[in-house]
Design a protein around this motif. Sequence first.
Motif, mmCIF file in Angstrom:
data_model
loop_
_atom_site.group_PDB
_atom_site.id
_atom_site.type_symbol
_atom_site.label_atom_id
_atom_site.label_comp_id
_atom_site.label_asym_id
_atom_site.label_seq_id
_atom_site.Cartn_x
_atom_site.Cartn_y
_atom_site.Cartn_z
ATOM 1 N N GLN A 195 40.275 -38.763 -6.074
ATOM 2 C CA GLN A 195 39.016 -39.236 -6.657
ATOM 3 C C GLN A 195 39.113 -39.421 -8.171
ATOM 4 O OE1 GLN A 195 36.436 -40.046 -4.531
ATOM 5 N NE2 GLN A 195 38.123 -39.629 -3.101
ATOM 6 N N GLY A 196 40.216 -38.955 -8.758
ATOM 7 C CA GLY A 196 40.340 -38.986 -10.205
ATOM 8 C C GLY A 196 39.608 -37.825 -10.828
ATOM 9 N N GLY A 197 39.815 -37.602 -12.112
ATOM 10 C CA GLY A 197 39.141 -36.504 -12.782
ATOM 11 C C GLY A 197 39.768 -36.201 -14.126
ATOM 12 N N LYS A 198 39.160 -35.245 -14.825
ATOM 13 C CA LYS A 198 39.608 -34.876 -16.169
ATOM 14 C C LYS A 198 40.344 -33.544 -16.101
ATOM 15 C CE LYS A 198 37.002 -36.084 -19.555
ATOM 16 N NZ LYS A 198 35.906 -36.200 -20.555
ATOM 17 N N TYR A 199 41.628 -33.571 -16.494
ATOM 18 C CA TYR A 199 42.485 -32.387 -16.490
ATOM 19 C C TYR A 199 42.674 -31.904 -17.924
ATOM 20 C CZ TYR A 199 43.967 -33.388 -11.647
ATOM 21 O OH TYR A 199 44.024 -33.607 -10.285
ATOM 22 N N LEU A 200 42.829 -30.570 -18.075
ATOM 23 C CA LEU A 200 43.154 -29.992 -19.366
ATOM 24 C C LEU A 200 44.451 -29.197 -19.212
ATOM 25 C CD1 LEU A 200 42.185 -29.617 -22.328
ATOM 26 C CD2 LEU A 200 41.194 -27.423 -21.597
ATOM 27 N N LEU A 201 45.461 -29.572 -19.976
ATOM 28 C CA LEU A 201 46.774 -28.935 -19.923
ATOM 29 C C LEU A 201 46.897 -27.980 -21.102
ATOM 30 C CD1 LEU A 201 49.411 -29.089 -18.222
ATOM 31 C CD2 LEU A 201 50.258 -30.753 -19.893
ATOM 32 N N VAL A 202 47.141 -26.686 -20.810
ATOM 33 C CA VAL A 202 47.172 -25.663 -21.857
ATOM 34 C C VAL A 202 48.406 -24.775 -21.697
ATOM 35 C CG1 VAL A 202 44.647 -25.609 -21.959
ATOM 36 C CG2 VAL A 202 45.855 -23.953 -20.522
ATOM 37 N N ASN A 203 48.768 -24.077 -22.799
ATOM 38 C CA ASN A 203 49.795 -23.039 -22.760
ATOM 39 C C ASN A 203 49.209 -21.742 -22.215
ATOM 40 O OD1 ASN A 203 51.821 -24.028 -25.584
ATOM 41 N ND2 ASN A 203 52.351 -23.994 -23.434
ATOM 42 N N PRO A 204 50.044 -20.812 -21.749
ATOM 43 C CA PRO A 204 49.529 -19.560 -21.181
ATOM 44 C C PRO A 204 48.717 -18.729 -22.172
ATOM 45 C CG PRO A 204 51.830 -19.875 -20.577
ATOM 46 C CD PRO A 204 51.505 -20.942 -21.570
ATOM 47 N N ASP A 205 48.995 -18.861 -23.476
ATOM 48 C CA ASP A 205 48.298 -18.026 -24.446
ATOM 49 C C ASP A 205 47.023 -18.670 -24.993
ATOM 50 O OD1 ASP A 205 49.532 -20.029 -25.817
ATOM 51 O OD2 ASP A 205 50.514 -18.751 -27.310
ATOM 52 N N TYR A 206 46.611 -19.794 -24.426
ATOM 53 C CA TYR A 206 45.394 -20.450 -24.910
ATOM 54 C C TYR A 206 44.164 -19.644 -24.504
ATOM 55 C CZ TYR A 206 41.670 -23.848 -25.615
ATOM 56 O OH TYR A 206 40.516 -24.477 -26.027
ATOM 57 N N ASP A 207 43.337 -19.312 -25.488
ATOM 58 C CA ASP A 207 42.117 -18.544 -25.207
ATOM 59 C C ASP A 207 40.882 -19.214 -25.794
ATOM 60 O OD1 ASP A 207 42.598 -18.148 -27.865
ATOM 61 O OD2 ASP A 207 42.645 -15.954 -27.785
ATOM 62 N N GLY A 208 40.980 -20.522 -26.040
ATOM 63 C CA GLY A 208 39.855 -21.254 -26.603
ATOM 64 C C GLY A 208 38.845 -21.659 -25.541
ATOM 65 N N GLU A 209 37.842 -22.377 -25.967
ATOM 66 C CA GLU A 209 36.786 -22.821 -25.063
ATOM 67 C C GLU A 209 37.277 -23.951 -24.158
ATOM 68 O OE1 GLU A 209 33.264 -23.876 -27.107
ATOM 69 O OE2 GLU A 209 32.992 -21.907 -28.053
ATOM 70 N N ILE A 210 36.692 -24.006 -22.972
ATOM 71 C CA ILE A 210 36.977 -25.078 -22.021
ATOM 72 C C ILE A 210 35.723 -25.951 -21.938
ATOM 73 C CG2 ILE A 210 37.655 -25.680 -19.680
ATOM 74 C CD1 ILE A 210 39.770 -24.103 -21.207
ATOM 75 N N PRO A 211 35.809 -27.205 -22.355
ATOM 76 C CA PRO A 211 34.625 -28.080 -22.294
ATOM 77 C C PRO A 211 34.097 -28.214 -20.875
ATOM 78 C CG PRO A 211 36.373 -29.065 -23.625
ATOM 79 C CD PRO A 211 36.973 -27.876 -22.953
ATOM 80 N N GLU A 212 32.798 -28.325 -20.747
ATOM 81 C CA GLU A 212 32.163 -28.413 -19.429
ATOM 82 C C GLU A 212 32.599 -29.657 -18.666
ATOM 83 O OE1 GLU A 212 27.974 -28.198 -19.736
ATOM 84 O OE2 GLU A 212 27.931 -26.147 -20.559
ATOM 85 N N GLU A 213 32.931 -30.712 -19.384
ATOM 86 C CA GLU A 213 33.293 -31.955 -18.694
ATOM 87 C C GLU A 213 34.698 -31.921 -18.100
ATOM 88 O OE1 GLU A 213 33.879 -32.658 -23.178
ATOM 89 O OE2 GLU A 213 32.464 -31.632 -21.835
#
Length: 543
Positions: A210-228
């Motif tokens: 269906q498609g979609g928005k992916y966020l690729l992060v490192n294991p130590d990322y502790d920032g915010e994750i956008p709702e979208e």
Amino acid sequence: MIHQCFDLKSVDFAQLTISIYSGVSGFMQRITNSLKRPITLLSVLLLLVPCLWSLPIAGFAPAQAAIYEADPPESVLTDDIVETELLGTLDFFDGMPSEATVQKTYDFIDVSRGVDAFLNGIPAASIYAMLEGLIDEDIQPGDVGIFEGLMNARSLFLTANSTTMYVVGEANVKDGPIVLEIPPGILGTIDDAYFRYVTDVGNVGPDQGQGGKYLLVNPDYDGEIPEEVDYVVTTPSYRNWLFFRGFIEDGDLAGTADAIKSVFRTYPLAEASNPPEQRFVNLTDRQMNTIHANDYQFFEELNAVIQYEPADAFDPELLGQFAAIGIKKGQPFAPDERMKNLLTEAVKIGNAAARSISFSPRKESVYIYPDERQWISFYPGDSHEFFDNGERVLDDRILFHYMITGVSPSLVSPPVGSGSVYGMTARDSAGDYLEGDNTYSVTLPNPIPVNNFWALTVYSGQHRSMLETDQKTAGLDSNNPSVKANPDGSYTMWFGPEAPIGHEGNWIQTMPGKSYIAMLRLYGPLEPWFDQTWIPGDLELVQ
């Protein structure tokens, strides 16, 4: 004592006897002359017995027994002379290796570790070569290459095909998370810098086509994750390989490219509020290389990976193996002349080993239909991590990465009717290598178990990319209008330097004097493939 004056450890026993006899005779004569009277042999021997007893004759003289004496088995002891098949004679003094033996064994260790570093480093070098190949074509992280007119043999990619539209790029999270907006209806994967699976995207990914928005992060990322953001994916490495395929309907290449380009975006999360314009580079007809080296340059490619990636991105055992030949993070890779010569030897042996494993496998489990057909599988253990009952099957990993790109569980066992499956062969029905001078035919029985379509492609035995011929596609697929079925619904396909009369539409060209590999792909495989009630024919030599 006599043994303090004479080193007799290496003297032949017979020669020693003669020497002792001569010495005793002379000794008797001198004593007789000195004492002015004869002396008997028995008297002299009685004088010499204590000395003779202490002589280390030929290594058999008894040593003085230790108070705390052990009884070591022969299996833990090392002979003074050891004969080997590979290194010849190895010599020791009571277990201590001679200088010649030390040099031989260190040379052997360095070569063998170099061979292992080549074979186990192929996944990392392969990813590196692909990403650097894109940079050579001015495709930077954030850009993507797209084969709008499909791929052909001018572009060197391991066992790619000319029937689907490839999109390729680098997702680099060194400076922060990366957003990927994936279009619907595609089939793709993200793999890390050691070619380990990160995630699927598209039809067999979390978005289920269906498609979609992916966020690729490192294991130590502790920032915010956008709702979208729909899907958050973690990768242990900075550099990651993104590739997916768009499927062409009714031959509409432009429409397929437009559908992808209208949706796909990739950009840093930090720029999500105002993403830059997406840059696409059409790679069709580009003469480019994305295949790792098979000579000393391979180790330079491997070193570049280790220097760039985080220290904890790879298994410590693997890093130790690379460090043993001089590839160590934070240090220059600068082998001396001796080591460079040994590593040059190692890569020659490693390359030969990878080719033997790929083209002449000795494991029955590699064959899809053992004792029946020559077709082999890239995932004989049904594991995208190459596991089998707790072990990692090294030869399976070597076979895959020397021949293929794109690690995904969906390649091992895709859902019935989705994804794709593969069979490869470098040999005909008689077990002989495929030769471009010869003509072969292969029959695919009816019905071919696919939900979408099937394809046959030929690849060079040298670089494992599409075979360079006068045919642009290096193969045919069931969507091609020239491909005709037999009256019973089966398909007979032909391989050879010239088209067989009456079968021109089902002919795949090969080149005289060149070896090649044939690969069968089923897109949307159905149950008869998985339960093996459908069995494709072998390539038969046509006399």
